[in-house]
Motif scaffolding. Sequence first.
Motif, PDB file in Angstrom:
ATOM      1  N   LEU A 183      -5.534   9.740   0.899  1.00  0.00           N
ATOM      2  CA  LEU A 183      -5.660   8.845  -0.227  1.00  0.00           C
ATOM      3  C   LEU A 183      -5.069   7.896  -0.043  1.00  0.00           C
ATOM      4  O   LEU A 183      -3.537   7.809   0.042  1.00  0.00           O
ATOM      5  N   LEU A 184      -5.519   6.531  -0.089  1.00  0.00           N
ATOM      6  CA  LEU A 184      -5.022   5.158   0.080  1.00  0.00           C
ATOM      7  C   LEU A 184      -4.797   4.520  -1.301  1.00  0.00           C
ATOM      8  O   LEU A 184      -5.907   4.434  -1.890  1.00  0.00           O
ATOM      9  N   LEU A 185      -3.818   4.140  -1.597  1.00  0.00           N
ATOM     10  CA  LEU A 185      -3.311   3.360  -2.750  1.00  0.00           C
ATOM     11  C   LEU A 185      -3.041   1.924  -2.609  1.00  0.00           C
ATOM     12  O   LEU A 185      -2.231   1.595  -1.701  1.00  0.00           O
ATOM     13  N   CYS A 194       0.812  -1.435  -0.183  1.00  0.00           N
ATOM     14  CA  CYS A 194       0.169   0.114  -0.147  1.00  0.00           C
ATOM     15  C   CYS A 194       0.756   1.342   0.032  1.00  0.00           C
ATOM     16  O   CYS A 194       2.031   1.094   0.384  1.00  0.00           O
ATOM     17  N   ALA A 195       0.301   2.378  -0.507  1.00  0.00           N
ATOM     18  CA  ALA A 195       0.807   3.655  -0.337  1.00  0.00           C
ATOM     19  C   ALA A 195      -0.341   4.506  -0.196  1.00  0.00           C
ATOM     20  O   ALA A 195      -1.361   4.197  -0.106  1.00  0.00           O
ATOM     21  N   GLY A 196       0.156   5.870   0.154  1.00  0.00           N
ATOM     22  CA  GLY A 196      -0.828   6.977   0.236  1.00  0.00           C
ATOM     23  C   GLY A 196       0.073   8.336   0.627  1.00  0.00           C
ATOM     24  O   GLY A 196       1.124   8.575   0.559  1.00  0.00           O
ATOM     25  N   ILE A 240     -10.570   6.773  -0.207  1.00  0.00           N
ATOM     26  CA  ILE A 240     -10.380   8.284   0.423  1.00  0.00           C
ATOM     27  C   ILE A 240     -11.122   8.143   1.673  1.00  0.00           C
ATOM     28  O   ILE A 240     -12.266   7.843   1.982  1.00  0.00           O
ATOM     29  N   LEU A 241     -10.266   8.775   2.682  1.00  0.00           N
ATOM     30  CA  LEU A 241     -11.008   8.478   4.104  1.00  0.00           C
ATOM     31  C   LEU A 241     -10.709  10.263   4.610  1.00  0.00           C
ATOM     32  O   LEU A 241     -10.037  11.007   4.280  1.00  0.00           O
TER      33      LEU A 241
END
Length: 327
Positions: free
Chosen positions: A88-90, A63-65, A100-101
Amino acid sequence: MLLLNKNDIKNIFTMRDAIEADKEAFRIYTEGRSVVPLRTNIPATKYEGSMLFMPGYIEDLDCAGIKIVSVFPKNINKGKPVTPATVLLLDGTTGEVCSILDGTYVTQLRTGAASGAAIDVLARKDAKKGALIGTGGQACTQLEAMVEARNLEEVYIFDLDENRTKAFVEEMQEELKHYNTKFRVAKTSDEAIDDADVIITVTTSRRPVFDGNKVKKGATISAVGSYLPVMQELDPVALTRASKIFFESTEAVLSESGDILNPLKDGSITKNDFSGELGDVISGKILGRENDDEIIVFKTVGIAVQDVVTAKKIYDKAVEKGIGIEW
């Protein structure tokens, strides 16, 4: 793409979850298993604010963000969050945004949890009294993290605005009543920290907010608010009296925080006084508290790996429980 608001997150993710997520984040960061560039800080001088862009990537978690977070202290007078944010979580396997949190709440959670992690790892086990200085947008989760990490009998709370402090104490006494901790209004910061086993400072002050001479032996201090070189909540005396000084990221703290940069500049402390990063204590590579008389300071400025790990844990729970809106 999954949209998750504050209520969604609160329904599935506890402060204990957040503390454990931060512990994992600090360990991952210190072990070098993340890519976390220093955040980009764009000042909004006209409004005494800052806009921060914080990216991160964790290969092990796929994961990335990136978190976009602003710090506008005057928002408190408008009834708006002082630190509005979006995360934004990728998906690390495809590079796509998967969620999107509500970054304002994620920031509150993970920032409070940083203090909670430090208290969990470093504070005396028999801690009974806490002190919280500052009642702004980050204060609620700082207080919750404090009482989640230790079974405190009472917490004294101080802010320059006494009316706001009273309102905050009343609200928190109701919201956190399940912890069975008594929250009290302190008229001065000296009163707040008197005999306190754990102390959290969460202000944007440019001068120390308490007298370091009055910190009791055995206290643990988590300094949260100073994220710019011009800000300095910590009295350097507290640093000179401390047996150990830990950071979540030495690089980030030495790039940003007046709490440490200013005492370094005037010679109150040197880099030889630094004990290391909390992640190394969590992983067992270095010792934390060794006796009940040590004063221990934890300085945090926040790093993107906290947001990425926390967002990933929230997202996984939301998918499991069918929470959120697909978009």
